[in-house]
Scaffold this motif. Structure first.
Motif, PDB file in Angstrom:
ATOM      1  N   SER A 152     -28.411  29.803  -7.401  1.00 46.72           N
ATOM      2  CA  SER A 152     -27.288  29.847  -6.478  1.00 46.72           C
ATOM      3  C   SER A 152     -26.546  31.163  -6.681  1.00 46.72           C
ATOM      4  CB  SER A 152     -26.338  28.668  -6.718  1.00 46.72           C
ATOM      5  OG  SER A 152     -25.702  28.781  -7.971  1.00 46.72           O
ATOM      6  N   VAL A 153     -25.759  31.535  -5.707  1.00 54.48           N
ATOM      7  CA  VAL A 153     -25.075  32.818  -5.763  1.00 54.48           C
ATOM      8  C   VAL A 153     -24.142  32.913  -6.958  1.00 54.48           C
ATOM      9  CG1 VAL A 153     -23.433  34.308  -4.553  1.00 54.48           C
ATOM     10  CG2 VAL A 153     -25.268  33.200  -3.285  1.00 54.48           C
ATOM     11  N   ASN A 154     -23.540  31.786  -7.376  1.00 55.91           N
ATOM     12  CA  ASN A 154     -22.521  31.856  -8.419  1.00 55.91           C
ATOM     13  C   ASN A 154     -22.921  31.189  -9.743  1.00 55.91           C
ATOM     14  OD1 ASN A 154     -22.452  29.200  -7.679  1.00 55.91           O
ATOM     15  ND2 ASN A 154     -20.464  29.328  -6.649  1.00 55.91           N
ATOM     16  N   LEU A 155     -24.168  30.832  -9.911  1.00 51.62           N
ATOM     17  CA  LEU A 155     -24.666  30.240 -11.154  1.00 51.62           C
ATOM     18  C   LEU A 155     -24.055  28.875 -11.466  1.00 51.62           C
ATOM     19  CD1 LEU A 155     -24.707  33.345 -13.569  1.00 51.62           C
ATOM     20  CD2 LEU A 155     -26.687  32.199 -12.581  1.00 51.62           C
ATOM     21  N   GLU A 156     -23.419  28.241 -10.490  1.00 52.21           N
ATOM     22  CA  GLU A 156     -22.781  26.966 -10.771  1.00 52.21           C
ATOM     23  C   GLU A 156     -23.786  25.872 -11.121  1.00 52.21           C
ATOM     24  OE1 GLU A 156     -20.268  25.938  -7.530  1.00 52.21           O
ATOM     25  OE2 GLU A 156     -18.624  27.245  -8.163  1.00 52.21           O
ATOM     26  N   ASN A 157     -25.048  26.047 -10.686  1.00 51.87           N
ATOM     27  CA  ASN A 157     -26.038  25.022 -10.991  1.00 51.87           C
ATOM     28  C   ASN A 157     -26.639  25.197 -12.382  1.00 51.87           C
ATOM     29  OD1 ASN A 157     -27.370  27.376 -10.284  1.00 51.87           O
ATOM     30  ND2 ASN A 157     -29.142  26.318  -9.426  1.00 51.87           N
ATOM     31  N   LEU A 158     -26.104  26.147 -13.173  1.00 54.62           N
ATOM     32  CA  LEU A 158     -26.604  26.369 -14.530  1.00 54.62           C
ATOM     33  C   LEU A 158     -25.484  26.070 -15.526  1.00 54.62           C
ATOM     34  CD1 LEU A 158     -28.803  29.593 -14.386  1.00 54.62           C
ATOM     35  CD2 LEU A 158     -29.543  27.252 -14.779  1.00 54.62           C
ATOM     36  N   SER A 159     -25.550  24.903 -16.117  1.00 57.14           N
ATOM     37  CA  SER A 159     -24.568  24.522 -17.129  1.00 57.14           C
ATOM     38  C   SER A 159     -25.013  25.048 -18.483  1.00 57.14           C
ATOM     39  CB  SER A 159     -24.444  22.996 -17.167  1.00 57.14           C
ATOM     40  OG  SER A 159     -23.878  22.561 -18.375  1.00 57.14           O
ATOM     41  N   TYR A 160     -24.100  25.707 -19.201  1.00 58.41           N
ATOM     42  CA  TYR A 160     -24.444  26.257 -20.517  1.00 58.41           C
ATOM     43  C   TYR A 160     -24.892  25.154 -21.483  1.00 58.41           C
ATOM     44  CZ  TYR A 160     -24.203  29.793 -24.212  1.00 58.41           C
ATOM     45  OH  TYR A 160     -24.517  30.680 -25.205  1.00 58.41           O
ATOM     46  N   PRO A 161     -24.208  24.008 -21.561  1.00 59.37           N
ATOM     47  CA  PRO A 161     -24.700  22.929 -22.426  1.00 59.37           C
ATOM     48  C   PRO A 161     -26.093  22.437 -22.029  1.00 59.37           C
ATOM     49  CG  PRO A 161     -22.401  22.563 -21.882  1.00 59.37           C
ATOM     50  CD  PRO A 161     -22.864  23.698 -21.020  1.00 59.37           C
ATOM     51  N   ASP A 162     -26.380  22.403 -20.709  1.00 57.46           N
ATOM     52  CA  ASP A 162     -27.707  21.980 -20.266  1.00 57.46           C
ATOM     53  C   ASP A 162     -28.773  22.966 -20.727  1.00 57.46           C
ATOM     54  OD1 ASP A 162     -26.675  19.766 -19.063  1.00 57.46           O
ATOM     55  OD2 ASP A 162     -26.746  20.576 -17.018  1.00 57.46           O
ATOM     56  N   ILE A 163     -28.445  24.263 -20.713  1.00 57.74           N
ATOM     57  CA  ILE A 163     -29.408  25.271 -21.177  1.00 57.74           C
ATOM     58  C   ILE A 163     -29.654  25.111 -22.667  1.00 57.74           C
ATOM     59  CG2 ILE A 163     -29.843  27.752 -21.430  1.00 57.74           C
ATOM     60  CD1 ILE A 163     -28.108  28.186 -18.934  1.00 57.74           C
ATOM     61  N   LEU A 164     -28.582  24.879 -23.438  1.00 49.70           N
ATOM     62  CA  LEU A 164     -28.727  24.644 -24.880  1.00 49.70           C
ATOM     63  C   LEU A 164     -29.640  23.453 -25.147  1.00 49.70           C
ATOM     64  CD1 LEU A 164     -25.011  25.165 -25.967  1.00 49.70           C
ATOM     65  CD2 LEU A 164     -26.938  26.578 -26.714  1.00 49.70           C
ATOM     66  N   LYS A 165     -29.436  22.383 -24.377  1.00 52.18           N
ATOM     67  CA  LYS A 165     -30.246  21.170 -24.556  1.00 52.18           C
ATOM     68  C   LYS A 165     -31.697  21.429 -24.186  1.00 52.18           C
ATOM     69  CE  LYS A 165     -30.517  16.338 -23.080  1.00 52.18           C
ATOM     70  NZ  LYS A 165     -29.886  15.287 -22.221  1.00 52.18           N
ATOM     71  N   GLU A 166     -31.898  22.128 -23.063  1.00 51.49           N
ATOM     72  CA  GLU A 166     -33.257  22.429 -22.613  1.00 51.49           C
ATOM     73  C   GLU A 166     -33.988  23.308 -23.620  1.00 51.49           C
ATOM     74  OE1 GLU A 166     -36.632  22.652 -20.060  1.00 51.49           O
ATOM     75  OE2 GLU A 166     -34.885  21.327 -19.975  1.00 51.49           O
ATOM     76  N   ALA A 167     -33.258  24.268 -24.209  1.00 55.57           N
ATOM     77  CA  ALA A 167     -33.869  25.191 -25.168  1.00 55.57           C
ATOM     78  C   ALA A 167     -34.104  24.532 -26.516  1.00 55.57           C
ATOM     79  CB  ALA A 167     -32.977  26.421 -25.336  1.00 55.57           C
TER      80      ALA A 167
END
Length: 260
Positions: A16-31
């Motif tokens: 998305s244009v503003n990165l709103e669909n990327l939650s930092y906690p979700d990235i931590l969990k995914e990684a």
């Protein structure tokens, strides 16, 4: 973290244009990494997001080969199946038409289903709006690197096709880089049009060819009309020499890519 974010962007269908669909906690969990470990690499979330934008913009995710390898394979397979037609000018002309008609539509279809392309468009459209000048320049540089990689690989593909199909650049085209840039602009522009007017773009065109009616997708036919203005038949075409040169180039490219 960058790989995890890429997977989340893929699942979301693009950036998305503003990165709103990327939650930092979700990235931590995914990684699957601890927040403390991440902070040793990125002091702030903003630092990470800038690196992520550069990663998504550059060849790391956009790819280091031509945009759609299936398109390249289809074009080569059509030539391989009809190699006998290369011996006559009329056969080469028809073969070129059919390669463009089929392969350009495959390229368009791949484009429309590509999360990477949608992300590339979003980044290209918004990069100049990044408030930090250094971040803006880094993301722009990554986009430019991806573009150079794409143009270089597509130019090589066009040069291979020119060799085996017996055409050459018109004087004003100057290089296959120009053909690659023009062709990509037409197909990608048609991709954007399809998002807004699919009923227009996907309506088949019935075109009269040298051997009767042909059905073309609008993106493929638009590309064909551009290509005709940039290439012409090579009067010095030698069938045996051209085929040998073409096969040698393919072997060299496969060897360089590690294909056996």
């Amino acid at each position: 973290m960058l790989d995890a974010a890429q997977r989340l962007v893929e699942r979301a269908g693009g950036l998305s244009v503003n990165l709103e669909n990327l939650s930092y906690p979700d990235i931590l969990k995914e990684a699957g990494v601890a927040r403390t470990s991440v902070y040793r690499e990125w002091k702030t979330k903003e630092d990470f997001y800038v690196d992520l934008l550069c990663d998504l913009a550059g060849p790391s995710w956009q790819g280091t080969a031509a945009f759609d390898e299936k398109t390249i394979k289809i074009a080569r397979d059509i030539v391989a199946d009809r190699v006998a037609e290369l011996q006559e000018p009329a056969g080469r002309e028809q073969l070129l038409r059919d390669v463009v008609r089929v392969a350009a539509q495959q390229n368009f279809d791949a484009l429309m289903s590509s999360t990477a392309w949608r992300t590339y468009v979003a980044l290209s459209a918004t990069v100049m709006g990044l408030p930090d000048a250094d971040s803006r320049q880094r993301v722009l540089a990554a986009l430019q690197e991806a573009e150079r990689t794409f143009i270089r690989n597509m130019a090589e593909f066009y040069a291979d096709m020119a060799t085996v199909l017996g055409f050459r650049l018109r004087a004003h085209a100057k290089s296959f880089d120009v053909v690659a840039a023009a062709g990509a602009s037409v197909v990608e522009g048609m991709g954007l049009r399809r998002l807004l007017a699919p009923e227009l773009v996907d309506r088949p065109l019935d075109v009269e060819g040298p051997h009767g009616a042909e059905q073309w997708h609008l993106a493929a036919f638009s590309y064909w009309t551009i290509l005709q203005g940039m290439i012409e038949a090579d009067p010095d075409y030698d069938y045996a020499k051209a085929l040998a040169t073409y096969l040698k180039r393919l072997a060299q490219r496969e060897l360089a890519a590690g294909v056996h």
